[in-house]
Design an enzyme around this catalytic site. Structure first.
Site, PDB file in Angstrom:
ATOM      1  N   ARG A 150     -73.122 -33.739  78.569  1.00  0.00           N
ATOM      2  CA  ARG A 150     -71.969 -34.497  79.057  1.00  0.00           C
ATOM      3  C   ARG A 150     -71.043 -33.525  79.776  1.00  0.00           C
ATOM      4  NH1 ARG A 150     -69.569 -38.045  74.204  1.00  0.00           N
ATOM      5  NH2 ARG A 150     -68.087 -38.682  75.820  1.00  0.00           N
ATOM      6  N   HIS A 151     -70.183 -34.047  80.621  1.00  0.00           N
ATOM      7  CA  HIS A 151     -69.138 -33.241  81.255  1.00  0.00           C
ATOM      8  C   HIS A 151     -68.246 -32.633  80.168  1.00  0.00           C
ATOM      9  CE1 HIS A 151     -66.567 -36.556  80.074  1.00  0.00           C
ATOM     10  NE2 HIS A 151     -67.535 -37.341  80.515  1.00  0.00           N
ATOM     11  N   ASN A 190     -60.998 -38.671  77.602  1.00  0.00           N
ATOM     12  CA  ASN A 190     -61.588 -38.401  76.278  1.00  0.00           C
ATOM     13  C   ASN A 190     -60.481 -38.100  75.275  1.00  0.00           C
ATOM     14  OD1 ASN A 190     -64.420 -36.570  77.645  1.00  0.00           O
ATOM     15  ND2 ASN A 190     -64.323 -38.713  77.015  1.00  0.00           N
ATOM     16  N   ARG A 233     -65.087 -35.656  86.653  1.00  0.00           N
ATOM     17  CA  ARG A 233     -65.259 -34.806  85.467  1.00  0.00           C
ATOM     18  C   ARG A 233     -66.601 -34.075  85.439  1.00  0.00           C
ATOM     19  NH1 ARG A 233     -64.952 -40.252  84.379  1.00  0.00           N
ATOM     20  NH2 ARG A 233     -66.343 -41.266  82.884  1.00  0.00           N
ATOM     21  N   GLU A 283     -71.154 -43.071  84.904  1.00  0.00           N
ATOM     22  CA  GLU A 283     -71.090 -43.686  83.578  1.00  0.00           C
ATOM     23  C   GLU A 283     -71.185 -45.207  83.692  1.00  0.00           C
ATOM     24  OE1 GLU A 283     -71.932 -43.775  80.874  1.00  0.00           O
ATOM     25  OE2 GLU A 283     -70.519 -43.040  79.382  1.00  0.00           O
ATOM     26  N   HIS A 304     -72.891 -38.493  81.519  1.00  0.00           N
ATOM     27  CA  HIS A 304     -71.952 -39.207  80.648  1.00  0.00           C
ATOM     28  C   HIS A 304     -72.722 -39.790  79.464  1.00  0.00           C
ATOM     29  CE1 HIS A 304     -69.067 -39.239  84.062  1.00  0.00           C
ATOM     30  NE2 HIS A 304     -70.192 -39.293  84.763  1.00  0.00           N
TER      31      HIS A 304
HETATM   32  O1  F6P Z   1     -66.082 -42.715  75.661  1.00  0.00           O
HETATM   33  C1  F6P Z   1     -66.772 -42.024  76.628  1.00  0.00           C
HETATM   34  C2  F6P Z   1     -67.738 -42.923  77.358  1.00  0.00           C
HETATM   35  O2  F6P Z   1     -68.481 -42.143  78.266  1.00  0.00           O
HETATM   36  C3  F6P Z   1     -67.085 -44.105  78.104  1.00  0.00           C
HETATM   37  O3  F6P Z   1     -66.637 -43.793  79.397  1.00  0.00           O
HETATM   38  C4  F6P Z   1     -68.172 -45.132  78.069  1.00  0.00           C
HETATM   39  O4  F6P Z   1     -67.723 -46.414  78.349  1.00  0.00           O
HETATM   40  C5  F6P Z   1     -68.687 -44.934  76.677  1.00  0.00           C
HETATM   41  O5  F6P Z   1     -68.659 -43.539  76.430  1.00  0.00           O
HETATM   42  C6  F6P Z   1     -70.081 -45.461  76.463  1.00  0.00           C
HETATM   43  O6  F6P Z   1     -70.314 -45.563  75.081  1.00  0.00           O
HETATM   44  P1  F6P Z   1     -70.440 -46.998  74.383  1.00  0.00           P
HETATM   45  O7  F6P Z   1     -71.490 -47.726  75.152  1.00  0.00           O
HETATM   46  O8  F6P Z   1     -70.844 -46.670  72.981  1.00  0.00           O
HETATM   47  O9  F6P Z   1     -69.121 -47.708  74.487  1.00  0.00           O
END
Ligand code: F6P
Length: 424
Positions: A225-226, A232, A275, A295, A361
């Site tokens: 990940r970044h 975050n 990022r 992402e 991501h």
């Molecule tokens: O929280 C960091 C992140 O990369 C968000 O930008 C993204 O929506 C999420 O993780 C994805 O994880 P999940 O699908 O569990 O919500």
């Protein structure tokens, strides 16, 4: 719930492997099954060697495979039929792509398999692996066959000699695929040459594209990940914020990790989001931004915290909790959408024979990880991809091996990379 990219009336497909022993048929079969399952097509391999070991044990030496061995022939035919029967039952019960992993080196046997599949309303594509390069065959024997239960406890040279004698038995009766009425793909010398005959349709075309990218070069794929971003820190999803001060430290630590772990500069792929690009900026190599690595698009929820979504849009929050795989954020994406857009990235990662560092991501890396570690996307939806960690994946004979490096960002003068091999 499993998603299924097929339309209900779509034809089911049987892939029939053909080739002498040690020509990579099992390697190809497993790769195909992994790729298809990841895409959402339920696929399963039926390997005759496994049937033999399960039903008859592991004690068979080369003379069992001699075409002149009447009893051996009878038993081998029985096993081939048992595996085929099981595959047809499985396909009838909802399987989409059956992969029949056997030598199938004789035309009469292929005709029987073909006729039975046709009678069951299944399309058939033969995939023949041809390899006359003795160094590739020998490497395959040493890497995969000698570690098989067939040769457990045996001296490696004796085992290799026995396996070569097994190949000779098959070679004497081998009839390459030339049948005009069959659809087939021939992979010659690990895809150096690919010959196709009668291949048409969406799925067979996809499979050819996939097979064209396979190779045997061992190189690491690093997923990270970044570095930590401002969102975050605030617990907000999505967005396009910059790195936090800790995130910058991770980017520096990552640059050092790459210098220390790579003999050659890796290819560096980022998303198009700030990022990941900032994380790559400390590396002394060019990086390539891929939109496909962005992402998951949280649509109207972009920039919110999970608590805010639960309070302001409880129905959306609940719907996602019920079916996270298929749930699509309003004006955004679902995980199934993410898998579909990642397919070209997978093909490129398969094709690339140099090390690759992917700076991505959480959601996107979950899906890439699922592909390489042979997991169904639905099984990794809540798997944590920790920040400030490099996941190293290196291809072994049949599966990828994983190692994780948690990089210390607090002490940049200390050692970088506390490696830990993950048992999978
Ligand atoms: O929280 C960091 C992140 O990369 C968000 O930008 C993204 O929506 C999420 O993780 C994805 O994880 P999940 O699908 O569990 O919500």
């Amino acid at each position: 719930m499993r998603y299924d990219p097929f339309t209900p009336e779509a034809t089911k497909l049987v892939l029939v492997l053909v080739g002498l022993p040690a020509r990579g048929k099992t390697f190809v079969s497993r790769k195909l099954a992994r790729y298809l399952n990841w895409l959402g097509f339920s696929a399963r391999t039926f390997n005759i060697g496994d049937y033999r070991r399960r039903k008859l044990g592991t004690h068979h030496r080369h003379d069992f495979f001699d075409p002149a061995n009447v009893e051996g022939n009878r038993l081998r035919n029985e096993l081939a039929t048992a595996a085929l029967d099981d595959m047809l039952v499985w396909m009838k019960g909802g399987g989409r792509v059956g992969i029949y992993d056997a030598t199938n080196t004789n035309a009469q046997r292929r005709r029987q398999v073909y006729d039975r599949c046709q009678a069951a309303g299944l399309d058939v594509v033969f995939i023949e692996s041809v390899c006359e390069d003795p160094s590739i065959v020998e490497a395959n024997i040493r890497e995969t066959k000698l570690t098989s239960p067939d040769y457990e406890g045996m001296n490696p040279d004796d085992a290799a000699r026995d396996f070569r004698a097994r190949i000779d038995h098959y070679s004497r009766t081998y009839e390459p695929v030339t049948e005009e009425d069959y659809a087939y793909i021939k992979l010659i010398d690990v895809g150096r040459i690919i010959v196709m005959h009668g291949i048409r349709g969406f799925l067979p075309g996809k499979l050819v594209n996939f097979l064209m990218n396979l190779h045997l070069v061992r190189r690491p794929i690093w997923l990270t990940r970044h570095g930590e971003s401002d969102f975050n820190v605030q617990g907000r999803i999505g967005g396009d914020t910059s790195l936090s001060p800790e995130g910058h430290l991770y980017a520096k630590a990552l640059s050092r990790f790459v210098r220390e772990h790579s003999i050659r500069p890796p290819n560096v792929w980022t998303s198009t989001l700030r990022r990941t690009i900032e994380t790559a900026s400390y590396l002394q190599v060019p990086s390539m931004p891929w939109r496909a690595l962005d992402e998951i698009d949280a649509g109207v929820c972009d920039g919110m915290t999970y608590q805010e979504i639960a309070q302001k849009m409880p129905q959306e929050f609940d719907a996602r909790a019920v079916d996270k795989l298929n749930y699509r954020y309003p004006r955004g994406e679902s995980y199934v959408d993410v898998v579909q857009r990642l397919e070209p990235v997978i093909l490129e990662l398969e094709r690339e024979s140099e090390p690759v560092l992917v700076i991505g991501h959480q959601a996107v890396l979950r899906m890439l990880y699922a592909y390489f570690m042979d997991k169904r996307p639905e099984d990794v939806l809540n798997m944590e991809i920790p920040i400030h960690t490099v996941i190293e994946l290196v291809p072994g004979p049949y599966a990828f091996e994983e190692r994780r490096y948690s990089l210390s960002v607090s002490d940049l003068d200390g050692p970088v990379g506390m490696g830990s091999a993950m048992a999978d």
